[in-house]
Design a protein around this motif. Structure first.
Motif, PDB file in Angstrom:
ATOM      1  N   GLU A 240      -5.948  -0.639  -4.414  1.00 20.36           N
ATOM      2  CA  GLU A 240      -6.339  -2.104  -4.504  1.00 20.36           C
ATOM      3  C   GLU A 240      -5.587  -3.282  -4.133  1.00 20.36           C
ATOM      4  OE1 GLU A 240      -8.051  -2.922  -8.446  1.00 20.36           O
ATOM      5  OE2 GLU A 240      -7.291  -0.855  -9.243  1.00 20.36           O
ATOM      6  N   GLY A 241      -5.051  -2.842  -2.849  1.00 24.28           N
ATOM      7  CA  GLY A 241      -4.412  -3.968  -1.999  1.00 24.28           C
ATOM      8  C   GLY A 241      -2.763  -4.279  -2.572  1.00 24.28           C
ATOM      9  N   ARG A 242      -2.406  -3.340  -3.404  1.00 26.28           N
ATOM     10  CA  ARG A 242      -0.981  -3.433  -4.009  1.00 26.28           C
ATOM     11  C   ARG A 242      -0.500  -4.897  -4.510  1.00 26.28           C
ATOM     12  NH1 ARG A 242      -0.670  -1.176   0.882  1.00 26.28           N
ATOM     13  NH2 ARG A 242       0.579  -2.479   1.658  1.00 26.28           N
ATOM     14  N   GLY A 243      -1.322  -5.622  -5.116  1.00 26.72           N
ATOM     15  CA  GLY A 243      -1.143  -6.825  -5.455  1.00 26.72           C
ATOM     16  C   GLY A 243      -0.085  -6.855  -6.902  1.00 26.72           C
ATOM     17  N   PRO A 244       1.039  -7.660  -6.738  1.00 20.10           N
ATOM     18  CA  PRO A 244       1.608  -7.663  -7.859  1.00 20.10           C
ATOM     19  C   PRO A 244       1.095  -8.333  -9.248  1.00 20.10           C
ATOM     20  CG  PRO A 244       2.758  -8.667  -6.194  1.00 20.10           C
ATOM     21  CD  PRO A 244       1.419  -8.499  -5.774  1.00 20.10           C
ATOM     22  N   GLY A 245       1.193  -7.564 -10.235  1.00 20.41           N
ATOM     23  CA  GLY A 245       0.784  -8.096 -11.552  1.00 20.41           C
ATOM     24  C   GLY A 245      -0.646  -7.399 -11.553  1.00 20.41           C
ATOM     25  N   THR A 246      -1.087  -6.568 -10.772  1.00 25.12           N
ATOM     26  CA  THR A 246      -2.358  -6.053 -11.080  1.00 25.12           C
ATOM     27  C   THR A 246      -2.361  -4.527 -11.125  1.00 25.12           C
ATOM     28  OG1 THR A 246      -2.575  -5.214  -8.543  1.00 25.12           O
ATOM     29  CG2 THR A 246      -3.166  -7.654  -9.153  1.00 25.12           C
ATOM     30  N   PRO A 247      -3.601  -3.836 -11.454  1.00 24.11           N
ATOM     31  CA  PRO A 247      -3.533  -2.384 -11.561  1.00 24.11           C
ATOM     32  C   PRO A 247      -2.981  -1.625 -10.438  1.00 24.11           C
ATOM     33  CG  PRO A 247      -5.558  -3.449 -12.461  1.00 24.11           C
ATOM     34  CD  PRO A 247      -4.890  -4.224 -11.978  1.00 24.11           C
ATOM     35  N   GLY A 248      -3.195  -2.348  -9.080  1.00 24.02           N
ATOM     36  CA  GLY A 248      -2.738  -1.992  -7.859  1.00 24.02           C
ATOM     37  C   GLY A 248      -1.163  -1.714  -7.837  1.00 24.02           C
TER      38      GLY A 248
ATOM     39  N   TYR B 294      27.755   0.717  -1.519  1.00 26.92           N
ATOM     40  CA  TYR B 294      26.258   0.926  -1.099  1.00 26.92           C
ATOM     41  C   TYR B 294      25.938   0.268   0.160  1.00 26.92           C
ATOM     42  CZ  TYR B 294      26.798   1.890  -6.201  1.00 26.92           C
ATOM     43  OH  TYR B 294      27.249   2.083  -7.655  1.00 26.92           O
ATOM     44  N   VAL B 295      24.955   1.384   0.826  1.00 26.74           N
ATOM     45  CA  VAL B 295      24.182   0.938   1.620  1.00 26.74           C
ATOM     46  C   VAL B 295      22.579   0.699   1.236  1.00 26.74           C
ATOM     47  CG1 VAL B 295      23.036   1.392   4.071  1.00 26.74           C
ATOM     48  CG2 VAL B 295      25.832   1.959   3.605  1.00 26.74           C
ATOM     49  N   ILE B 296      22.095  -0.417   1.391  1.00 28.78           N
ATOM     50  CA  ILE B 296      20.731  -0.579   0.837  1.00 28.78           C
ATOM     51  C   ILE B 296      19.636  -0.453   1.880  1.00 28.78           C
ATOM     52  CG2 ILE B 296      18.997  -2.047  -0.411  1.00 28.78           C
ATOM     53  CD1 ILE B 296      21.340  -3.199  -1.825  1.00 28.78           C
ATOM     54  N   TYR B 297      18.792   0.119   1.940  1.00 27.63           N
ATOM     55  CA  TYR B 297      17.304   0.194   2.725  1.00 27.63           C
ATOM     56  C   TYR B 297      16.248  -0.527   1.797  1.00 27.63           C
ATOM     57  CZ  TYR B 297      19.271   3.287   6.214  1.00 27.63           C
ATOM     58  OH  TYR B 297      20.126   4.054   7.002  1.00 27.63           O
ATOM     59  N   THR B 298      15.544  -1.607   2.519  1.00 26.33           N
ATOM     60  CA  THR B 298      14.630  -2.239   1.750  1.00 26.33           C
ATOM     61  C   THR B 298      13.370  -2.248   2.676  1.00 26.33           C
ATOM     62  OG1 THR B 298      15.502  -4.166   2.779  1.00 26.33           O
ATOM     63  CG2 THR B 298      15.950  -3.792   0.429  1.00 26.33           C
ATOM     64  N   ALA B 299      12.080  -2.124   1.728  1.00 29.48           N
ATOM     65  CA  ALA B 299      11.062  -2.499   2.300  1.00 29.48           C
ATOM     66  C   ALA B 299      10.118  -2.610   1.067  1.00 29.48           C
ATOM     67  CB  ALA B 299      10.316  -1.003   3.023  1.00 29.48           C
ATOM     68  N   HIS B 300       9.110  -3.783   1.468  1.00 27.88           N
ATOM     69  CA  HIS B 300       8.506  -4.312   0.455  1.00 27.88           C
ATOM     70  C   HIS B 300       7.102  -3.569   0.116  1.00 27.88           C
ATOM     71  CE1 HIS B 300       5.131  -6.549   2.527  1.00 27.88           C
ATOM     72  NE2 HIS B 300       6.146  -6.845   3.348  1.00 27.88           N
ATOM     73  N   TRP B 301       6.542  -3.244  -1.141  1.00 30.83           N
ATOM     74  CA  TRP B 301       5.530  -2.360  -1.154  1.00 30.83           C
ATOM     75  C   TRP B 301       4.406  -3.176  -1.504  1.00 30.83           C
ATOM     76  CZ3 TRP B 301       3.168  -4.019  -5.481  1.00 30.83           C
ATOM     77  CH2 TRP B 301       3.834  -4.464  -6.677  1.00 30.83           C
ATOM     78  N   ASP B 302       4.358  -4.554  -1.568  1.00 30.55           N
ATOM     79  CA  ASP B 302       3.311  -5.527  -1.990  1.00 30.55           C
ATOM     80  C   ASP B 302       2.442  -5.756  -0.797  1.00 30.55           C
ATOM     81  OD1 ASP B 302       4.029  -8.582  -1.901  1.00 30.55           O
ATOM     82  OD2 ASP B 302       5.528  -7.098  -1.427  1.00 30.55           O
ATOM     83  N   HIS B 303       1.208  -6.218  -1.060  1.00 32.96           N
ATOM     84  CA  HIS B 303       0.459  -6.944  -0.224  1.00 32.96           C
ATOM     85  C   HIS B 303      -0.407  -7.757  -0.987  1.00 32.96           C
ATOM     86  CE1 HIS B 303      -0.946  -7.734   3.621  1.00 32.96           C
ATOM     87  NE2 HIS B 303      -2.000  -7.525   3.584  1.00 32.96           N
ATOM     88  N   LEU B 304      -1.505  -8.261  -0.520  1.00 38.39           N
ATOM     89  CA  LEU B 304      -2.372  -9.405  -0.997  1.00 38.39           C
ATOM     90  C   LEU B 304      -3.527  -8.864  -2.080  1.00 38.39           C
ATOM     91  CD1 LEU B 304      -2.638 -11.422   2.455  1.00 38.39           C
ATOM     92  CD2 LEU B 304      -0.873 -11.489   0.662  1.00 38.39           C
ATOM     93  N   GLY B 305      -3.588  -7.812  -2.469  1.00 33.83           N
ATOM     94  CA  GLY B 305      -4.530  -7.426  -3.702  1.00 33.83           C
ATOM     95  C   GLY B 305      -5.979  -7.454  -3.209  1.00 33.83           C
ATOM     96  N   ARG B 306      -6.863  -7.881  -4.017  1.00 36.92           N
ATOM     97  CA  ARG B 306      -8.386  -8.102  -3.346  1.00 36.92           C
ATOM     98  C   ARG B 306      -8.681  -9.327  -3.788  1.00 36.92           C
ATOM     99  NH1 ARG B 306     -10.948  -3.508  -6.660  1.00 36.92           N
ATOM    100  NH2 ARG B 306     -12.906  -4.184  -5.181  1.00 36.92           N
ATOM    101  N   ASP B 307      -9.665  -9.622  -3.212  1.00 38.04           N
ATOM    102  CA  ASP B 307     -10.490 -10.992  -3.480  1.00 38.04           C
ATOM    103  C   ASP B 307     -11.768 -10.819  -4.088  1.00 38.04           C
ATOM    104  OD1 ASP B 307     -11.576 -13.414  -3.397  1.00 38.04           O
ATOM    105  OD2 ASP B 307     -11.300 -13.894  -1.283  1.00 38.04           O
ATOM    106  N   THR B 308     -12.048 -10.852  -5.234  1.00 38.34           N
ATOM    107  CA  THR B 308     -13.463 -10.473  -5.739  1.00 38.34           C
ATOM    108  C   THR B 308     -14.447 -11.414  -5.304  1.00 38.34           C
ATOM    109  OG1 THR B 308     -12.708 -11.543  -7.815  1.00 38.34           O
ATOM    110  CG2 THR B 308     -12.062  -9.158  -7.624  1.00 38.34           C
ATOM    111  N   THR B 309     -14.089 -12.860  -4.904  1.00 40.64           N
ATOM    112  CA  THR B 309     -15.010 -13.606  -4.689  1.00 40.64           C
ATOM    113  C   THR B 309     -15.575 -13.336  -3.141  1.00 40.64           C
ATOM    114  OG1 THR B 309     -13.417 -15.337  -3.590  1.00 40.64           O
ATOM    115  CG2 THR B 309     -13.965 -15.480  -5.919  1.00 40.64           C
ATOM    116  N   ALA B 310     -14.995 -12.726  -2.229  1.00 44.00           N
ATOM    117  CA  ALA B 310     -15.196 -12.508  -1.052  1.00 44.00           C
ATOM    118  C   ALA B 310     -16.568 -11.575  -0.770  1.00 44.00           C
ATOM    119  CB  ALA B 310     -14.030 -11.843  -0.123  1.00 44.00           C
ATOM    120  N   GLN B 311     -17.188 -11.852   0.294  1.00 41.99           N
ATOM    121  CA  GLN B 311     -18.479 -10.922   0.698  1.00 41.99           C
ATOM    122  C   GLN B 311     -17.762  -9.793   1.572  1.00 41.99           C
ATOM    123  OE1 GLN B 311     -21.485 -11.833  -0.120  1.00 41.99           O
ATOM    124  NE2 GLN B 311     -20.768 -13.438  -1.761  1.00 41.99           N
TER     125      GLN B 311
END
Length: 565
Positions: free
Chosen positions: A59-67, A331-348
């Motif tokens: 589901e687009g990995r949106g924070p605060g969503t089921p994704g 510590y040595v830290i490797y980072t990468a963000h898991w999130d993206h923009l989720g879904r737009d339920t209003t889009a066609q």
């Protein structure tokens, strides 16, 4: 990735002769056990993870969503299956990240020259209010143009010149002041004064976050940044898409002190406003490149009504740890963000922003690196943290939360190595380093690449401030040396310019769009090369006695020096 880069340039001509200790540690990076462990990083493994993370089911990995729940569960399972320890000292694989979500629906108008100029959201402007209340109203506030909105004492620069902007709406330009080099014409972005604001390279003064911060300090009621695609480095559609959706931030006790409304206005609408006020935007832009610039009142009154839906969200960073040996409390830290923009339920049509390149690839790379380090025998001296952060697309929020609420002391953190988009287009002879020359991590990478017959390419568009636009920056702000690499452009077996063209095509057609899906024919051989290089860089940093350092003149050095004392 918060903002994609169009990168090209001559390969770096500088080199460093490693010390005897450095040469000895470099040889360790090619030792049989290290080379064998690096082979665990494969194109097949990357592609499998990317497909899973970018699937419609996420589901687009949106924070605060089921994704988010599905993504966090997936990453946790992967780290567990590798046998990595939970990264949180509380025995879990997650760091809870408290966020506040703001969904704004503004209306706006500006009275100027006896007429009312309507502003259409989000086509003409975008606006948000990060106050914990249902509505922010600003009635008939004076409108003042403040140039670039910068106060930089070290450059003798003050765009406010003692003008009181409290309670007013201030309009400012994007980026740093474009001060021309002696003899250069105004507007020549290739010939800027290198003694002012790093010349072409953007400083933090050019970042939109700074502009909102200084507006807050000055007591402004509202701030509008004039959007221009060239200086901003991205089209208005990117701003429109972001601000029209829910915005997030880390909760702050000072939220109510923040400027009441903050946003952007299109350059065309800004020209209309300035013309109606009897001013010329281009002339004022030219004036704003001089130290003697003074704010200009536009004889206009702005009215904003920002209705705000506020919700509290607990998002998550996912953290796994490989414990080190004799320096395991560093510590040595490797980072990468898991999130993206989720879904737009209003889009066609397609509603899901799958974020395959941005940043399922970087997250998949984090898992492949974790697999390689887990197979390394013996383990490195320093511990390795694998941190997949939330909220990058909302303003580097997961990284900001970790850097201000670290699970392990930052003074004991040797480096952050950040991955935001990996190469799906085949092998390159180079890797791009954003912010090249900032820290000794660049030198370690250069030696690793030299051993592979590869080179470093610098960011050819430093004026667009890409250094400030991914998660490593939040670590850098707190003093931790950071390395941020991007996809190389010198493509193996392809005509000159192919690498840049691929980058440009992605930015124009897929960046922050539902079309950022896994593409037929993607070739992760180049990503594997880059990951194996970053594996060896992290291994060397984990092995050597001394920690990486910022280089003299870098804005983060003083904080690190103070921390280490």
């Amino acid at each position: 990735m918060l903002l994609a880069a169009l990168l090209v340039g001559a390969c770096s001509k500088t080199s460093d002769s490693p010390s005897a200790a450095g040469a000895a540690s470099d040889s360790a990076a090619t030792a049989p056990n290290v080379a064998s462990a690096a082979q665990a990083i494969t194109a097949q493994g990357l592609l499998a993870h990317v497909k899973d993370l970018a699937a419609d089911s996420m589901e687009g990995r949106g924070p605060g969503t089921p994704g988010e729940d599905k993504t966090v569960a997936y990453l946790t399972r992967q780290f567990q299956s590798l046998g990595l320890a939970p990264g949180n000292p509380d025995g879990t694989y997650v760091q809870n990240v408290d966020l506040v979500g703001y969904t704004s629906r503004p209306t706006a108008s500006i009275a100027v020259a006896g007429k009312t100029m309507a502003l259409r959201f989000p086509d003409d402007y975008v606006l948000n209010s990060r106050h914990d209340r249902p509505e922010t109203r600003i009635d008939a506030s004076d409108v003042v143009f403040v140039g670039y909105g910068v106060v930089a004492p070290e450059y003798g620069w003050d765009d406010y010149k003692d003008v009181d902007v409290r309670g007013k709406t201030i309009v400012m330009l994007v980026n740093d002041p474009a001060v021309p080099a002696p003899g250069a014409p105004l507007g020549d972005m290739e010939r800027l004064d290198s003694t002012m604001f790093h010349g072409k390279a953007m400083t933090y003064y050019g970042r939109w976050t700074y502009k909102y911060e200084i507006a807050t300090q000055k007591g402004a009621a509202a701030v509008l940044i004039v959007h221009e695609t060239g200086p901003a480095g991205y089209p208005y559609e990117v701003v429109k898409g972001s601000y029209a959706a829910e915005q997030f931030d880390v909760p702050s006790p000072d939220a109510e002190k923040r400027v009441g409304a903050e946003g952007w206005i299109t350059v065309d609408k800004a020209r209309e406003l300035f013309a109606a006020a009897g001013q010329n935007l281009d002339s004022l832009k030219a004036a704003a490149t001089r130290k003697d610039f003074r704010p200009v009142a536009l004889n206009a009154k702005a009215t904003f009504d920002v209705k705000i839906a506020v919700r509290r969200v607990r998002s998550k960073n996912v953290v796994a740890k490989l414990e080190g040996t004799d320096r395991k409390d560093e510590y040595v830290i490797y980072t990468a963000h898991w999130d993206h923009l989720g879904r737009d339920t209003t889009a066609q049509g397609d509603q899901i922003f799958n974020g395959a390149l941005d940043n399922a690839t970087g997250t998949a790379g984090l898992l492949e690196l974790a697999k390689a380090f887990k197979g390394l025998q013996p383990a490195p001296r320093r511990s390795i943290l694998f941190v997949s952060v939330t909220g990058e697309e909302k303003g580097l929020l997961g990284a900001k939360y970790y850097a201000t609420h670290p699970l392990y002391p930052l003074a004991k953190t040797a480096a952050d190595i950040n991955m935001d988009e990996l190469n799906p287009w085949g092998r390159t002879r180079d890797m791009i380093v954003i912010g090249l020359g900032n820290s000794t991590l660049d030198d370690v990478l250069r030696r690793v690449l030299t051993a592979d017959g590869r080179t470093i390419t610098p960011d050819a568009e430093p004026q667009k401030g890409f250094y400030y636009r991914s998660d490593h920056f939040e670590f850098a702000k707190q003093g931790v040396p950071a390395l941020y690499t991007e996809i190389g452009v010198d493509a193996v077996g392809q005509p000159a310019g192919t690498g840049l063209k691929r980058r440009q095509t992605f930015d124009e057609t897929d960046y922050h769009k539902p079309s950022d899906d896994v593409k037929p024919g993607w070739d992760f051989a180049g990503a594997v090369d880059d990951l194996r290089a970053l594996f060896r860089v992290g291994y060397l940093v984990a092995q050597q006695d001394a920690m990486p350092t910022w280089k003299p003149g870098t804005e983060f050095k003083a904080k690190r020096d103070s921390m280490m004392r």
